[in-house]
Design a protein around this motif. Structure first.
Motif, PDB file in Angstrom:
ATOM      1  N   LEU A  20       0.836  -1.187   0.000  1.00  0.00           N
ATOM      2  CA  LEU A  20       0.000   0.000   0.000  1.00  0.00           C
ATOM      3  C   LEU A  20       0.880   1.250   0.000  1.00  0.00           C
ATOM      4  CD1 LEU A  20      -2.711  -0.961   2.647  1.00  0.00           C
ATOM      5  CD2 LEU A  20      -2.616  -1.510   0.210  1.00  0.00           C
ATOM      6  N   SER A  21       0.394   2.275  -0.672  1.00  0.00           N
ATOM      7  CA  SER A  21       1.091   3.561  -0.692  1.00  0.00           C
ATOM      8  C   SER A  21       0.170   4.640  -0.162  1.00  0.00           C
ATOM      9  CB  SER A  21       1.510   3.917  -2.123  1.00  0.00           C
ATOM     10  OG  SER A  21       2.418   2.985  -2.647  1.00  0.00           O
ATOM     11  N   CYS A  22       0.749   5.588   0.538  1.00  0.00           N
ATOM     12  CA  CYS A  22       0.029   6.753   1.042  1.00  0.00           C
ATOM     13  C   CYS A  22       0.786   7.981   0.543  1.00  0.00           C
ATOM     14  CB  CYS A  22      -0.023   6.728   2.557  1.00  0.00           C
ATOM     15  SG  CYS A  22      -0.730   8.198   3.323  1.00  0.00           S
ATOM     16  N   ALA A  23       0.201   8.661  -0.424  1.00  0.00           N
ATOM     17  CA  ALA A  23       0.847   9.829  -1.025  1.00  0.00           C
ATOM     18  C   ALA A  23       0.263  11.092  -0.419  1.00  0.00           C
ATOM     19  CB  ALA A  23       0.638   9.822  -2.527  1.00  0.00           C
ATOM     20  N   ALA A  24       1.139  12.009  -0.022  1.00  0.00           N
ATOM     21  CA  ALA A  24       0.711  13.226   0.642  1.00  0.00           C
ATOM     22  C   ALA A  24       0.966  14.445  -0.223  1.00  0.00           C
ATOM     23  CB  ALA A  24       1.442  13.377   1.960  1.00  0.00           C
ATOM     24  N   THR A  28       4.329  20.518   4.401  1.00  0.00           N
ATOM     25  CA  THR A  28       5.518  19.671   4.471  1.00  0.00           C
ATOM     26  C   THR A  28       5.200  18.378   5.193  1.00  0.00           C
ATOM     27  OG1 THR A  28       6.917  21.626   4.530  1.00  0.00           O
ATOM     28  CG2 THR A  28       7.894  19.543   5.218  1.00  0.00           C
ATOM     29  N   PHE A  29       5.393  17.303   4.503  1.00  0.00           N
ATOM     30  CA  PHE A  29       5.002  15.991   5.012  1.00  0.00           C
ATOM     31  C   PHE A  29       6.024  15.423   5.977  1.00  0.00           C
ATOM     32  CE2 PHE A  29       2.546  12.335   5.139  1.00  0.00           C
ATOM     33  CZ  PHE A  29       3.233  11.193   4.760  1.00  0.00           C
ATOM     34  N   SER A  30       7.264  15.849   5.865  1.00  0.00           N
ATOM     35  CA  SER A  30       8.322  15.217   6.646  1.00  0.00           C
ATOM     36  C   SER A  30       8.165  15.450   8.142  1.00  0.00           C
ATOM     37  CB  SER A  30       9.686  15.727   6.182  1.00  0.00           C
ATOM     38  OG  SER A  30       9.759  17.137   6.329  1.00  0.00           O
ATOM     39  N   GLY A  31       7.377  16.436   8.547  1.00  0.00           N
ATOM     40  CA  GLY A  31       7.188  16.697   9.968  1.00  0.00           C
ATOM     41  C   GLY A  31       6.086  15.889  10.613  1.00  0.00           C
ATOM     42  N   SER A  54      10.656  10.993  11.255  1.00  0.00           N
ATOM     43  CA  SER A  54      11.956  10.746  10.646  1.00  0.00           C
ATOM     44  C   SER A  54      12.108   9.340  10.103  1.00  0.00           C
ATOM     45  CB  SER A  54      13.053  10.982  11.682  1.00  0.00           C
ATOM     46  OG  SER A  54      12.995   9.985  12.694  1.00  0.00           O
ATOM     47  N   GLY A  55      11.210   8.461  10.489  1.00  0.00           N
ATOM     48  CA  GLY A  55      11.362   7.058  10.135  1.00  0.00           C
ATOM     49  C   GLY A  55      12.175   6.280  11.143  1.00  0.00           C
ATOM     50  N   VAL A  73       9.454   7.580   2.418  1.00  0.00           N
ATOM     51  CA  VAL A  73      10.424   8.317   1.623  1.00  0.00           C
ATOM     52  C   VAL A  73       9.943   9.758   1.605  1.00  0.00           C
ATOM     53  CG1 VAL A  73      11.583   8.555  -0.588  1.00  0.00           C
ATOM     54  CG2 VAL A  73      10.945   6.275   0.241  1.00  0.00           C
ATOM     55  N   ASN A  74      10.500  10.578   2.490  1.00  0.00           N
ATOM     56  CA  ASN A  74       9.999  11.945   2.623  1.00  0.00           C
ATOM     57  C   ASN A  74      10.194  12.761   1.351  1.00  0.00           C
ATOM     58  OD1 ASN A  74       8.963  11.618   5.201  1.00  0.00           O
ATOM     59  ND2 ASN A  74      10.834  12.307   6.206  1.00  0.00           N
ATOM     60  N   ALA A  75      11.259  12.461   0.620  1.00  0.00           N
ATOM     61  CA  ALA A  75      11.500  13.189  -0.621  1.00  0.00           C
ATOM     62  C   ALA A  75      10.391  12.949  -1.636  1.00  0.00           C
ATOM     63  CB  ALA A  75      12.845  12.793  -1.202  1.00  0.00           C
ATOM     64  N   ARG A  76       9.693  11.841  -1.487  1.00  0.00           N
ATOM     65  CA  ARG A  76       8.571  11.519  -2.379  1.00  0.00           C
ATOM     66  C   ARG A  76       7.226  11.775  -1.719  1.00  0.00           C
ATOM     67  NH1 ARG A  76      10.567   5.585  -4.652  1.00  0.00           N
ATOM     68  NH2 ARG A  76      12.518   6.289  -5.606  1.00  0.00           N
ATOM     69  N   ASN A  77       7.247  12.266  -0.470  1.00  0.00           N
ATOM     70  CA  ASN A  77       5.997  12.485   0.267  1.00  0.00           C
ATOM     71  C   ASN A  77       5.135  11.229   0.300  1.00  0.00           C
ATOM     72  OD1 ASN A  77       6.609  15.113   0.910  1.00  0.00           O
ATOM     73  ND2 ASN A  77       5.375  16.024  -0.703  1.00  0.00           N
ATOM     74  N   THR A  78       5.764  10.097   0.528  1.00  0.00           N
ATOM     75  CA  THR A  78       5.041   8.829   0.454  1.00  0.00           C
ATOM     76  C   THR A  78       5.425   7.914   1.610  1.00  0.00           C
ATOM     77  OG1 THR A  78       4.953   8.994  -1.962  1.00  0.00           O
ATOM     78  CG2 THR A  78       4.488   6.842  -0.998  1.00  0.00           C
ATOM     79  N   VAL A  79       4.426   7.241   2.155  1.00  0.00           N
ATOM     80  CA  VAL A  79       4.620   6.198   3.158  1.00  0.00           C
ATOM     81  C   VAL A  79       4.080   4.900   2.576  1.00  0.00           C
ATOM     82  CG1 VAL A  79       3.943   5.374   5.446  1.00  0.00           C
ATOM     83  CG2 VAL A  79       4.535   7.778   5.106  1.00  0.00           C
TER      84      VAL A  79
END
Length: 123
Positions: A20-24, A28-31, A54-55, A73-79
């Motif tokens: 599963l992917s969660c795209a944001a 800023t998603f990294s926070g 941070s993962g 992957v914060n650079a992709r805004n995806t979990v």
């Protein structure tokens, strides 16, 4: 505001895998910490896995430990939620949700939710 969109659900046989992917989008998603919840018919929504901003910290429900892996992957805004060795009991609608910084257990602690993706596991 953070908008979340889940994808990757489907119908599989027991023993199979899904990711599963969660795209944001939006702020800023990294926070944000992200949790994957699931809800089966007639049951309460439960947290199955979560990852902090941070993962570096993760949580897994006992029922999925050793089978599911959460990553981001914060650079992709995806979990992502990698789900292996799926069984019938994993059948549910899966939601991703986000909240600032740290993992929390309760659904009410999460500020943003996706629309959900159905996972159905047949025997």
């Amino acid at each position: 505001q953070v908008q979340l969109v889940e994808s990757g659900g489907g119908l599989v046989q027991a023993g199979a895998s899904l990711r599963l992917s969660c795209a944001a989008s939006g702020r800023t998603f990294s926070g944000y910490a992200v949790g994957w919840f699931r809800q089966a018919p007639g049951k309460e929504r439960e947290l199955v896995a979560a990852i902090n901003w941070s993962g570096g910290s993760t949580y897994y429900a006992d029922s999925v430990k050793g089978r599911f892996t959460i990553s981001r992957v914060n650079a992709r805004n995806t979990v992502y939620l990698q789900m292996n060795s799926l069984n019938v009991e994993d059948t549910a609608v899966y939601y991703c949700a986000a909240r600032p910084t740290a993992i929390k257990m309760a659904p009410g602690a999460y500020d943003y939710w996706g629309q959900g993706t159905q996972v159905t596991v047949s025997s």
